[in-house]
Design an enzyme around this catalytic site. Sequence first.
Site, mmCIF file in Angstrom:
data_model
loop_
_atom_site.group_PDB
_atom_site.id
_atom_site.type_symbol
_atom_site.label_atom_id
_atom_site.label_comp_id
_atom_site.label_asym_id
_atom_site.label_seq_id
_atom_site.Cartn_x
_atom_site.Cartn_y
_atom_site.Cartn_z
ATOM 1 N N SER A 109 -20.397 21.820 46.497
ATOM 2 C CA SER A 109 -20.580 21.910 45.054
ATOM 3 C C SER A 109 -21.108 20.571 44.543
ATOM 4 C CB SER A 109 -19.263 22.329 44.384
ATOM 5 O OG SER A 109 -19.470 22.699 43.049
ATOM 6 N N GLU A 202 -27.491 27.104 47.265
ATOM 7 C CA GLU A 202 -26.495 28.013 46.693
ATOM 8 C C GLU A 202 -26.197 27.557 45.274
ATOM 9 O OE1 GLU A 202 -22.893 27.576 45.938
ATOM 10 O OE2 GLU A 202 -23.239 25.424 45.977
ATOM 11 N N HIS A 265 -19.913 29.151 46.756
ATOM 12 C CA HIS A 265 -18.825 29.428 45.829
ATOM 13 C C HIS A 265 -18.268 30.851 45.919
ATOM 14 C CE1 HIS A 265 -20.481 25.756 44.031
ATOM 15 N NE2 HIS A 265 -19.322 25.624 43.409
#
Length: 293
Positions: A109, A202, A265
């Site tokens: 992330s 992503e 995620h």
Amino acid sequence: MKKFYPLKKGDTIGVAAPSARFDDKRLNQGIECLKNLGFQVHVPRAIFGEKRYLAGDDASRAAVVNELFADPGIRGIIAARGGFGAMRMLSYLDWDLIQKNPKLFMGFSDATALLMALIQHTQLAGVHGPNLVSLADADPKTIASFFQAITGRPKDILIPRGVCLLPGQAMGKLMGGNMATLAHLIGTPFQPDFKESVLFLEDVGEPAYKIDRMLSQMKMAGLFEGVQGVVTGSFANCENQEYIPQILSEVIDGIPLLMGLASGHGDLNLSLAMGLDVVLDTSSALLKWKPLQ
């Protein structure tokens, strides 16, 4: 060649907080997960700092990372959580110190900013995998993949529900991570270089038009020049997901392009050994790591 420093049971993993503040209960659950895997855990007091939504000011968050790299008793470093803030502290890091004290870094992330900077500025490979709070309630397959990756045994990943947008086979070092984080590094001293790479992308919670905007910006900035192939992970909670294959096909052309890797995620977050050489084969829907040296 990027250098990978695998961990073994009994090693001590230090906890850094390069990004946002975290929930103490989930942090402790993540610590227990690492201990159950056979590792010791070092938690610096400084990671509990607070500044708005950040885990302390930029210099303090960076100081923890520098200190963990300098500590010979620490064998690996894991990000406490994502959110935002890692890019703000990159200029405070002591890159010479880090290069002289190499060790494994783990996170995903917002930690993508730190992971990519470490790979490019110090030639260290790392692991795109769960942050510490993510381990609190991680799927057993997520935890197994994490353990395999950090101990230097990244498992080849079959993508059974993969969607091939452009067939072919690509070879290169695996790079990338969270798309929004990567896009926001454009124009900074830490803009990523993806030449000769297999690029992983992503994101979470972004509507299709924002994904379109980020990909278009990355293309216009030259980030896709020299990329050998692209594999995408999860786009969790992203609006109009049915548009994403069209957008990817329009922006990225001429190289193998495969969607559907269960990393990011989503509920399943498979760990990826980043900075190492991989083969992406769209015909067999397989991402395969070359043997570690």
